[in-house]
Design a protein around this motif. Sequence first.
Motif, PDB file in Angstrom:
ATOM      1  N   PRO A   1      54.488  -7.709   5.310  1.00 52.71           N
ATOM      2  CA  PRO A   1      55.113  -6.444   4.876  1.00 52.71           C
ATOM      3  C   PRO A   1      56.265  -6.017   5.785  1.00 52.71           C
ATOM      4  N   GLU A   2      56.165  -6.385   7.051  1.00 51.28           N
ATOM      5  CA  GLU A   2      57.180  -5.975   8.010  1.00 51.28           C
ATOM      6  C   GLU A   2      58.544  -6.566   7.650  1.00 51.28           C
ATOM      7  N   SER A   3      58.519  -7.844   7.314  1.00 52.22           N
ATOM      8  CA  SER A   3      59.790  -8.489   6.968  1.00 52.22           C
ATOM      9  C   SER A   3      60.196  -8.192   5.530  1.00 52.22           C
ATOM     10  N   ARG A   4      59.198  -7.889   4.696  1.00 58.73           N
ATOM     11  CA  ARG A   4      59.476  -7.668   3.271  1.00 58.73           C
ATOM     12  C   ARG A   4      60.437  -6.496   3.074  1.00 58.73           C
ATOM     13  N   CYS A   5      60.212  -5.435   3.854  1.00 56.12           N
ATOM     14  CA  CYS A   5      61.069  -4.254   3.672  1.00 56.12           C
ATOM     15  C   CYS A   5      62.513  -4.558   4.060  1.00 56.12           C
ATOM     16  N   ILE A   6      62.720  -5.572   4.959  1.00 55.90           N
ATOM     17  CA  ILE A   6      64.086  -5.958   5.344  1.00 55.90           C
ATOM     18  C   ILE A   6      64.722  -6.811   4.235  1.00 55.90           C
ATOM     19  N   LEU A   7      63.917  -7.706   3.655  1.00 53.77           N
ATOM     20  CA  LEU A   7      64.466  -8.672   2.696  1.00 53.77           C
ATOM     21  C   LEU A   7      64.581  -8.107   1.276  1.00 53.77           C
TER      22      LEU A   7
ATOM     23  N   GLU B   1      49.412   1.892  -0.042  1.00 50.48           N
ATOM     24  CA  GLU B   1      49.921   2.170   1.305  1.00 50.48           C
ATOM     25  C   GLU B   1      51.349   2.715   1.191  1.00 50.48           C
ATOM     26  N   PRO B   2      51.774   3.475   2.207  1.00 51.80           N
ATOM     27  CA  PRO B   2      53.137   4.030   2.152  1.00 51.80           C
ATOM     28  C   PRO B   2      54.193   2.944   1.969  1.00 51.80           C
ATOM     29  N   VAL B   3      53.997   1.800   2.690  1.00 50.95           N
ATOM     30  CA  VAL B   3      54.985   0.712   2.585  1.00 50.95           C
ATOM     31  C   VAL B   3      55.046   0.208   1.154  1.00 50.95           C
ATOM     32  N   VAL B   4      53.836  -0.032   0.589  1.00 45.67           N
ATOM     33  CA  VAL B   4      53.754  -0.555  -0.789  1.00 45.67           C
ATOM     34  C   VAL B   4      54.392   0.451  -1.738  1.00 45.67           C
TER      35      VAL B   4
END
Length: 1975
Positions: free
Chosen positions: A823-829, A870-873
């Motif tokens: 998830p950490e890299s997903r938000c960048i890509l 989740e907030p990220v999702v």
Amino acid sequence: MWIPTEHEKYGVVLASFRGTVQHGLPLEIGDTVQILEKCEGWYRGFILKNPNVKGIFPSSYIHLKNAHVKNKGQFETVIPDEDSVITEMTSTLRDWGAMWKQLYVKNEGDLFHRLWHVMNEILDLRRQVLVGHLTHDRLRDVKQHITARLDWGNEQLGLDLVPRREFSMVDPDEISVTELYRLMEHRHRKKETSTPASTHHLFVHVKSLMSANLGEELEVFFHIYDGRENRPLSERFFVRLNKSGLPKSPEKTERQCTLFVDLGSSDLRKDVYIVVHIIRIGRMGAGEKKNQCNVQYRRPFGCAVVSIADLLTADSKDDHLLKVYTCNTESEWSQIHENIIKKANSRYNLSGSNTGLAVALQLLHGDIDQLRREYMVLFTRGVSITRKLGFSDVIMPGEMRNDLYITLEKGEFEKGGKSVARNVEITVYVLDIDGQILKGHVAAGSGEPSVDEYHSLVLYHNNSPRWGDQIKLPIPVDMFRGSHVRFEFRHCSTKDKGEKKLFGYSFVPLMQEDGRTLPDGTHELIIHKCEENTSLADCSRYLKLPFSKANLPSNNQTLKGTKESFWITSFLCSTKLTQNGDMLDLLKWRAHPERINDSLSKLKEIDGSEIVKFLQDTLDTLFGILDESSQRYGLKVFDSLVHIINLLQDSKFQHFKPVMDTYIESHFAGALSYRDLIKVLKWYVDRIVDAEHQDHIQQVLKASEYIFKYIIQSRRLFSLATGGQNEEEFRVCIHELFMSIRFFLSQENKGTTPVAQTQAVFLRTFPAIYSELLKIFTVREVAGFVRETLGSLPTTVHPDCPLEAVKLQCIAKTVESQLYINPESRCILLPVVLRVLQAHMQEQRDLVMCAQILSSMLSLIKKEENGTAEPVVSEEVELIVESLLGVLLRTILEISNRPQPAGTSMRLQFQDVTGEFVACLLALLRQMSDKHYQKLLQAFSSKDDLRDFLLHIFTVFRILIRPEMFPKDWTVMRLVTNNVIITTVLYLSDALRKNFLNDKFDYKVWDSYFYLSVIFINQPCLQLESFSPSKRKKILEKYGDMRVMMGCEIFSMWQNLGEHKLNFIPAMIGPFLEVTLVPQPDLRNVMIPIFHDMMDWEQRRSGNFKQVEAKLIDKLDSLMSEGKGDETYRELFNSILLKKIERETWRESGISLIATVTRLMERLLDYRDCMKLGEVDGKKIGCTVSLLNFYKTELNKEEMYIRYIHKLYDLHLKAQNYTEASYTLLLYDELLEWSDRPLREFLNYPMQSEWQRKEYLHLTIIQNFDRGKCWENGIILCRELADQYESYYDYRNLSKMRMMEASLYDKIMDQQRLEPEFFRVGFYGKKFPFFLRNKEFVCRGHDYERLEAFQQRMLNEFPHAIAMQHVNQPDQTIYQADAQYLQIYAVTPIPDSQDVLQRDGVPDNIKSFYKFNHIWRFRYDRPFHKGTKDKENEFKSLWVERTTLTLIQSLPGISRWFEVEKRELVEVSPLENAIEVIENKNLQLRTLITQCQSRQMQNINPLTMCLNGVIDAAVNGGLARYQEAFFVKDYIMNHPEDGEKIGRLRELMFEQAHILEYGLAVHEKFVPQDMRPLHKKLVDQFHLMKSSLGIQEFPAYVRASPVHFTNGSPRTCRNSVPSIISPDGGRGVARRSFQRRTSYPAVNRYSSSSLSSQASNEVSNITGQSESSDEVFNMQPSPSTSSLSSNHSASPNVTSSAPSSARGSPQMAEKHKHSRENACLSPRERPVSAIFPNPLDPAQRAPAHQIGDTTLPRSDPNLSAPDKVRPAPSSWSLDSVKVGMPHSSDSGGRMLCPPVPPRPPYSGSSAKNMRSQSPVPTSRSPQKTTVPPFTPSPTECQSASLVSNSPVLSGSYSSGISSLSRCSVSEASGTEFPTGDHPPHQLPPPTTLPNSVSSSSDEPIRRENKTPPPYSVYERNNPRRPVPLPHSLSIPPQTDPPALPPKPHQLRTGSMKLDGTADPRVPRPRPLPRKVSQL
């Protein structure tokens, strides 16, 4: 006390429990129970298959199983803790069990048995799994087998596809929709297509060799041979056979079975063969006599060849018998297989006609491990493996092989001092470095174990032998060095000793000194002379000698010059040894440092298989060189490394990638290499933009994955060694490298420039680098690299640029990589990915790839257990919704509306894309929460954007609901889809309410919303009622009933609409009606009130709700015919709406509408139920008629009316009711006019004018009338069409029509028509369909159908009905009973028209039509006794109850049965009954006499029998009974009102005697000689009869009474006076005719009476009829005394003692059966009376309102006709006119009748309500002199009395002409002319139509109070000219029979005026209003 259970939740019943205790729950062994509570050894719960019934049961009966509980509480679900495969198996087998039994019921035997076997197999496998003793691998195999079987069964039974992962069922809620879709798609594809195997194997099993000349052992060698390249593809398989031709070791299957493995797909072609060489072991010559020596030689025997392509078609292991050929000359042995393949017939021939090799051959597909699993028996039993020569297409690392193949090719030998050539045999040995023979290292082929030495073939007397023997030397690698092969040559003597003498040898070392092995290819070896075996003992001696001529030094001429040579071919297949010197040079680089440069350069030329053999050593060498001299060789080493890396991309070597990976992980030691690798790689990248040739650079970039692997591993090794030194330097290097990469990627290139191709190459390999970078860099750093690198690509897009597709592929791999999963890299890509995706989807490019990327992205997003994300999702979902939701909707819309491509593969791909996008949309919507929806809706800047979005999403949802969206067995996917749709719709309905109501109302959005909701509810996958209980339960537990949810939402939204509801009336009536028809009570209760609302709003708008009514009615028909709706719905609809409108002001009209719709539903439900039945029966037709009438009369729905006309027409055609079919189609025909108005396309009619359609209908109807033998009706239509053709001057068609009309006339005269029976049927009880319930009908029976057959047919149609055994009207208890009662009896038709029937000279063929067509009324008689019964003479008290039934329509019509409209009951007194009996008998006698005279009967027997019966009965006192009953003083005193009737009876008795006398005279004339004694007896008995009646001479008035014949001779003179009875042709005087109200059944129907026994006997006595007499079948005592003849049915107590009826009863005396047989004979075989139906039948059916007594004037018997009138030549003379009869005429030519004593007046009985009519006789005016005399037609001459009221002459003909003549002759007869528009056609003058006849102007109009029947062919609105009836043709006079007088006719003049106008006295019927069809 009952306590809820915590852990004891689930169990299996161990023993059956009856449940006899209070609240006990009966259990059966094997049931599964869910436990709710427990109490002291008892449980309370329910059986899982029936959860509604709860009860208690003992705990000791239950075996508890572990389980976990979902949704604890009231609706908890218990799931057992067991393997999911076991759970699925259990539930599936339960479902199958019920369906399996149904297969048996449906007679699907094949599937029944197959399923039975599969179920047993699954149960067996289930046991194995449950026992738990299987190994892990075996358990996996068993589970795979189980799931395969489960899927097979589900597919066969049409059940749902189960999504699985690793054999376990998947819960669709626990995975994303995209993942679910992929699983379903994978299983669906697996089911549909199996991928073709790339590797193949040939199984060979040798059975035997059959040959006549065996006797020696054989060796059989098989190999696969390439005919194109002329080389073997495989090593040999070797089988030894014994002397009988059978395998030598039958117990060892591996010695006779082999598998030729690793054949590639390219090897399965026509020119690849299986070649078999057979060698015999024995004497030199095959036919040699046995000699002393036992030396055996290997000698050629034969060869066989078969093409592999022949095996491709064979599915199973087929046995082949291969033909064995021998070569003509032994020297060609080595080429025999080539000659056979080339079909060089001159070089070989069959070794014998019976010789054949029996082998089993089978091609197997797949890899070897798969085969081991599938063909386990094959491998466990033993099979040898025969390998390919060389490596297979794919080389596996770890594969160990070291085989040297040597083929003994040929030799050149000298004679050696012999006179003949040698017999050379070679012996082959392998010797090691020490000169010792290696044991067991020579193999002739697989199958047999290796041996120490090999002996070649011996070719007889051949100094240049060619052997072609191939041997395999499996020498271990470590023994190769120093080993050699020795070939010893011996001459085989054929002399007595048979010794083998050594004369030379050759040898070849296997490895050279530098380590290279013997090179592949052909070697010419030197043959060294040697004659002593001892000289070979020490090999060191000869090893120093040269072995090959190729290696000889140039100075050694002695050996080079020898002629003797030996050639071999060697081929090495080794994973360890090499023949390549360059390879060895590189590996030994340290020994020769100066050669490094050359070796590195030559590496690219070395074969790949050589490199991979020494992969690790090669890599070590390269990195060793790099470490030692990186400056000098760095670039070359890098290039070599690139070459090796790219070599592993080749499919042949791709399996060596793991070898390289292992090397990098475990063996690589180049800790410093990373610097050089980065430096060289960067150098290459920097040169890209400027380089002219990009090929090499592209190769470098292609290898970048492994280059990075080496870089990263090298850096890690360096860090470990140095503790992380130079870290920053390394990072900088990498950053710089990526900067170079980004620079070259950012270059914009148009089209396909080299740089663009290089960019594409890099992008393909780039994603593989991520995982390597992650080993050193953080996730965020790597994500940054990737984002920047991908972001550097040029943004301007050229659609034709291939880089775009590659970019998308790179994105796809990125999304699937480990990097993106974090998830950490997903938000960048994510932003980069979304940007690329959006661009492609907007331009509709590369959609397949887009769909895959989106699927992968969405499969990673999952909500947590509690439904929150989740907030990220949540942020990710928000981003995706913002970027892609709109584009996604548009994409789905576009690809769904795009036409599907034609090719199969393209179409599949197309469907995949749609499905993938749909899954993505569903996954996205399922992830969206309240917050997402709010943001989405707020994001729309304007109402129009929101409106477009809503329209888009509603349309897409409608597409998703389509049945074709997913395969039919994807129920799981459909339910998920529906769940998402309903959730989304609930969110969006708020937006609809807020934004599009009141002044912002938008019809289109609301309409789209309602339309979606309706089709959502109606989709098949939500109709839970059609599912099995277990499936229904699962769905309800998971999703609830989504139809009800949506229904409530519809209702709620409808209520919000307010006055806007009017916009949806009537448009939404149909859709909402469809929803209410769904069989879900809650849904119906919610939705039906909407109709009340609609009615209310429509009432407010327009003051009525006609629109609502019309729409409801239209839609009901189509929906109910589709099978929707039921009786419950009808009741619910009625009750809910009636309740709703109770307080409305428009209540009355509302009730009327509801009642109409409810009645329509009743009829539609009946119609649907009837149509479900198989064949066409009365029920179907009756139901259709009922519905058709309802549409016409009550609803006035013309289109529906016409539709049902055609449905009814089709039913009639199917049932072959052609007449009814014609009448039915006529209904549509009558709606049309002869106009040119265009009609639209409708049903099966094309677009055409009204005239054309009416013409087509006319022709079709005529054709059907013709097939139904109703030709008279066809004639009328022919005339109408002919008029039309004439008016258009279409003479061609006019001619055809006239010919058709003529042919119909011919058919009337020439063809026989059967007389139908009519039956009255009563349907009583509430269980009958609505249209039959408590009604009575009259039905027209089928041909030859009698009462019993009809009754049986009705009981078959209504199998639950009870046949009533009496004919009385049933009471109310029967009417209201919950059952079905049928009351059936025969009835007699009463013809309407008597005019034609009473005319003399009209043939029976013509009359038969009028007797049985256009019948409205039917009669049934029941005898009973009134008052005291006189035992001596029952006739005193025998009355008859006569029932007359009037139908609503005449028969035949549009149905075979019509409802009874009116019943009339009258009673006939005993005296009237007696009159009828004698009248009928007289009529019968007259008819028979007429037929006899006119030669209509072929023999005289019927007349003889009739005379015999009457005279015999009269002599024996029959008529005396009547005298005793009615002529006694007491009777006359007590019944003074019957005086006239008594006189009539007396008159009839005398008349009967008179007729008998005449009949005897005729009989005498025709009686054959052998019957003269009988005739004499009859004459004697007649005199006795006369005396018994007291007759000496007939009184004058009796003598003057003529005998009237209903079917008078056609030769009757038109103008002659009726003649008196006289056998010698004397003329008689006309007498009055007697007409009665009642009518009678046929006397000559050959049926017995059905009175009580006494009545029957007495009748017989009176009339001369007895059971023992044949007369029983010729004379019926009285229709009034016959209640259950063929035309009647009565209770058993009436019929029990009656004689058997030839039609009505199954019992019948043998001698009486002739009557029925006559009916079944062909016309030629029948007696005349059977062919020409007796005219008495219809004559007895008089309508009740035409009763009267007419006194006819008498003529003087003494006057002669010729004296007064100039008649036509008389046809009534016997030989000539013996006595001329007077004929009086007044001066004006008017015929005068002389005075005759009048008869006493005869008044009708009060019971019959008779009236008297005395018409004034009229006569025809004389013809004017201008008209030439003519002979009139026999049909023209009619008496005035007939014209006025058609009195009946003791045969009771009914009055009135048939409706056919009524229609076509005059207006008075019921024809309707349009008022004032078209005057009737004028009649032609008498000169042109002398014979035309009109119906009587005084004829009473039938049924004056009714409109004419709407379905009659006669009531037509077209103006018609009066048409003459068909008249009979004149018959030339004959002189044979005695003259018979005709009926008295009076010439009529007033019957019809010649100007064609009708008599004004007849009331003119009002024309019917008529709607002209628009269809």
